[in-house]
Design a protein around this motif. Structure first.
Motif, PDB file in Angstrom:
ATOM      1  N   PHE A  15      41.119  49.012  46.292  1.00 23.37           N
ATOM      2  CA  PHE A  15      40.308  48.287  45.321  1.00 23.37           C
ATOM      3  C   PHE A  15      38.826  48.578  45.508  1.00 23.37           C
ATOM      4  O   PHE A  15      38.076  48.671  44.528  1.00 23.37           O
ATOM      5  N   ALA A  16      38.384  48.737  46.744  1.00 19.73           N
ATOM      6  CA  ALA A  16      36.988  49.117  46.990  1.00 19.73           C
ATOM      7  C   ALA A  16      36.707  50.494  46.402  1.00 19.73           C
ATOM      8  O   ALA A  16      35.652  50.722  45.791  1.00 19.73           O
ATOM      9  N   SER A  58      36.512  50.228  42.610  1.00 17.72           N
ATOM     10  CA  SER A  58      35.236  49.629  42.238  1.00 17.72           C
ATOM     11  C   SER A  58      34.099  50.638  42.357  1.00 17.72           C
ATOM     12  O   SER A  58      33.268  50.769  41.450  1.00 17.72           O
ATOM     13  N   SER A  87      34.431  53.304  39.631  1.00 18.43           N
ATOM     14  CA  SER A  87      34.082  52.720  38.335  1.00 18.43           C
ATOM     15  C   SER A  87      32.571  52.620  38.174  1.00 18.43           C
ATOM     16  O   SER A  87      32.017  53.013  37.139  1.00 18.43           O
ATOM     17  N   ASP A  88      31.887  52.117  39.184  1.00 16.89           N
ATOM     18  CA  ASP A  88      30.428  51.980  39.131  1.00 16.89           C
ATOM     19  C   ASP A  88      29.738  53.336  39.034  1.00 16.89           C
ATOM     20  O   ASP A  88      28.846  53.537  38.209  1.00 16.89           O
TER      21      ASP A  88
END
Length: 148
Positions: A132-133, A136, A139-140
């Motif tokens: 998940f990190a 994230s 995505s950023d």
């Protein structure tokens, strides 16, 4: 292999897994007699209980208003949802489950959640956090890169 070739290979892997995720949900929904877009509309309505708007569904799922309208019409014909004018914005409709629709969506979504939990349960907590990190971070960074 040079750096450009390595990045191209990694981007191809990214797309491979991205489309495999989509295909997994597509096949699961099809096996339950619905389209994946219907599955995700049910999920979005459920997430916004007691109601959401048609525009919220379109925005979250990146679906055209006409597509969402057709999906909602089908769900309405089956007695699963009601659409009402939004008193704050008469151009946008409020969407809510009927009692029958809430029961139907709960059955489908609960079954899906069990499968998702089972899949995630096969990973350690550390692997899940790392995944998940990474999602994230990508995505950023992708949003920043594409905005240039």
């Amino acid at each position: 292999m040079n750096e450009k070739e390595e990045f191209n290979e990694e981007i191809n892997l990214y797309y491979k897994y991205y489309f495999e995720f989509g295909d997994t949900y597509h096949v699961w929904a099809k096996n339950h007699g619905i389209q994946d877009t219907v599955l995700f509309v049910l999920h979005e309505i459920n997430e916004k209980l007691p109601y959401c708007t048609q525009n919220e569904i379109c925005g979250k799922l990146f679906l055209p208003k006409q597509t969402v309208s057709l999906i909602l019409s089908g769900l309405e014909k089956k007695g699963y949802v009601l659409r009402e004018l939004n008193p704050q914005d008469r151009r946008n409709k409020i969407v809510r489950f009927t009692e029958q629709g809430e029961e139907y969506a709960k059955g489908i979504l609960d079954e899906l959640k069990v499968a998702e939990i089972r899949a995630l349960g096969n990973m350690s907590q550390e692997e899940r956090k790392s995944m998940f990190a990474s999602f994230s971070l990508l995505s950023d960074l992708l949003a920043k890169s594409l905005s240039k």
